[in-house]
Design a protein around this motif. Structure first.
Motif, PDB file in Angstrom:
ATOM      1  N   GLY A 115      45.593  27.680  44.950  1.00  0.00           N
ATOM      2  CA  GLY A 115      45.222  26.429  44.269  1.00  0.00           C
ATOM      3  C   GLY A 115      46.355  25.900  43.404  1.00  0.00           C
ATOM      4  N   MET A 125      44.644  20.915  40.786  1.00  0.00           N
ATOM      5  CA  MET A 125      43.282  20.857  41.323  1.00  0.00           C
ATOM      6  C   MET A 125      42.292  20.489  40.216  1.00  0.00           C
ATOM      7  N   GLU A 126      41.215  19.823  40.625  1.00  0.00           N
ATOM      8  CA  GLU A 126      40.243  19.380  39.612  1.00  0.00           C
ATOM      9  C   GLU A 126      39.653  20.598  38.901  1.00  0.00           C
ATOM     10  N   PHE A 160      39.563  24.428  40.201  1.00  0.00           N
ATOM     11  CA  PHE A 160      40.669  25.241  39.684  1.00  0.00           C
ATOM     12  C   PHE A 160      40.151  26.518  39.017  1.00  0.00           C
ATOM     13  N   THR A 179      46.636  30.694  41.439  1.00  0.00           N
ATOM     14  CA  THR A 179      46.967  29.313  41.057  1.00  0.00           C
ATOM     15  C   THR A 179      48.429  29.274  40.620  1.00  0.00           C
ATOM     16  N   CYS A 210      44.555  24.710  48.693  1.00  0.00           N
ATOM     17  CA  CYS A 210      43.994  23.635  47.867  1.00  0.00           C
ATOM     18  C   CYS A 210      45.159  22.955  47.142  1.00  0.00           C
ATOM     19  N   MET A 226      46.057  14.747  45.565  1.00  0.00           N
ATOM     20  CA  MET A 226      45.477  16.019  45.108  1.00  0.00           C
ATOM     21  C   MET A 226      43.955  15.882  44.940  1.00  0.00           C
ATOM     22  N   ILE A 263      41.106  16.888  47.468  1.00  0.00           N
ATOM     23  CA  ILE A 263      40.639  18.265  47.689  1.00  0.00           C
ATOM     24  C   ILE A 263      39.511  18.581  46.709  1.00  0.00           C
ATOM     25  N   GLN A 264      38.318  18.681  47.245  1.00  0.00           N
ATOM     26  CA  GLN A 264      37.140  18.955  46.426  1.00  0.00           C
ATOM     27  C   GLN A 264      36.458  20.232  46.918  1.00  0.00           C
ATOM     28  N   THR A 274      36.471  22.265  50.603  1.00  0.00           N
ATOM     29  CA  THR A 274      36.996  23.635  50.666  1.00  0.00           C
ATOM     30  C   THR A 274      35.961  24.554  51.328  1.00  0.00           C
TER      31      THR A 274
END
Ligand code: 13P
Ligand code: SF4
Length: 344
Positions: free
Chosen positions: A46, A50-51, A55, A62, A83, A304, A307-308, A312
């Motif tokens: 990630g 990422m939101e 995240f 990450t 992600c 970016m 990507i939710q 995923t």
């Protein structure tokens, strides 16, 4: 972890700015993703942008693009779910030709990657024969394949220094190139905007750039910084090097997304201002609740943001969207990426 446990953890971290009902739905999706990850023997990487709910719930790892490239190279899982945006997933595929690499949403592009083609690079090489080409990882595989070495925002300076040549071609981010030129004491020129540049190759240029820009970071201005400093004289301002050289010069620190996170974690300023993508500000605020983060930000990366959690989950459920890089391109791009990874 059960959906309730995930919900409680998300509530503690990001409950201040996420509606309760939304967190319930996201916790359930995160639970399904974590189950699927086990059964499919997958790893989720990630990016820092990422939101917040994604995240803080599903990635195994990450980080910034350099760290995630290194982790992609090291994984022993069968499936890599990236992600992040397409150029990042492609880099994972370049490093892992025999693994399945999935990107949860196909439209996750990047304005920098879209700014240059492999043909553009071939023309530059013809104009500057023998001059090494450094390309930012924010490019597609066919552009990497034309390059001698890649770099990220975390190692651009080291990559340029490693070449030991007087002149380099540095593509495609105009601002990153100018910031690196400043740090390394090089002069830089850029093609004109009409796309039909005539270079005078008899001149001693030390760095040749390109006119690509990040559509997020180009929005920050020196006027923004001056206004914030006027009202908050003790604020520590941290800028990503995709911001303009003027913005970087007016800031207190510039570095990769992970570099910015580290400064917040390791310093004790009264207030912080991040000049980068908004979700990362939310993610840092969630991880450092005791720190006072100012917000100057409604700048979300539209790529970016594709990507939710639902995408995923579906990526793992339906094995979509599979990232492919044709082997002749992959093999050449691999050399440029691997050469970068060799630099500490
Ligand atoms: P980092 O390499 O610093 O994570 O940045 C990637 C990116 O796309 C920034 O906009
Ligand atoms: Fe590309 Fe900018 Fe989005 Fe990063 S923030 S992925 S550089 S458009």
């Amino acid at each position: 972890m059960s959906p309730t446990q995930i919900y409680e953890e998300l509530m503690a971290k990001i409950g201040r700015y996420t509606p309760e009902a939304e967190l319930h739905i996201k916790a359930q999706l995160a639970y399904e993703i974590n189950q699927l990850k086990e059964t499919r023997n997958a790893v989720i990487l990630g990016h820092n942008y990422m939101e917040p709910a994604l995240f803080h719930s599903v990635p195994d790892i990450t980080g910034d693009s350099l760290y995630l490239s290194r982790q992609a190279a090291a994984t022993d899982k069968d499936i890599i779910v990236f992600c992040g945006v397409r150029f990042m997933a492609e880099t994972a595929k370049i490093l892992n030709p025999h693994k399945t690499v999935l990107i949860p949403a196909l439209p996750a592009g990047c304005s920098l990657a879209a700014s240059i083609t492999a043909e553009d690079v071939r023309q530059l090489k013809a104009q500057f024969p023998g001059v090494p080409v450094v390309t930012y990882v924010n490019t597609y595989a066919d552009v990497k394949a034309e390059s001698d070495i890649c770099c990220t925002s975390g190692n651009a300076h080291a990559v340029v220094e490693s070449l030991g040549t007087d002149t380099i071609i540095f593509l495609p981010d105009e601002y990153l190139a100018a910031n690196v030129a400043q740090e390394t004491g090089k002069h830089i020129i850029f093609p004109t905007k009409n796309g039909h540049t005539q270079y005078d190759t008899t001149l001693d240029y030390q760095m040749v750039g390109w006119n690509g820009r990040c559509e997020v970071h180009e929005k920050f201005t020196v006027a923004d910084i001056e206004a914030i400093r006027h009202d908050h004289p003790d604020v520590l301002i941290l800028a990503h090097p995709e911001c303009s050289p003027e913005v970087v010069a007016a800031s207190d620190y510039s570095g990769s997304t992970t570099g910015l996170i580290r400064v917040v974690e390791q310093t004790d300023a009264p207030e912080y201002l991040l000049l980068t993508e908004c979700s990362m500000g939310d993610n840092i605020a969630a991880a450092n609740p005791q720190k006072n983060m100012l917000r100057l930000c409604s700048v979300r990366c539209p790529h970016m943001n594709q990507i939710q959690l639902k995408d995923t989950r579906d990526a793992l459920l339906y094995t979509q969207h599979v990232v492919e890089v044709p082997e002749p391109i992959r093999a050449r791009a691999y050399r440029a990426v691997e050469r970068m990874l060799q630099i500490g």
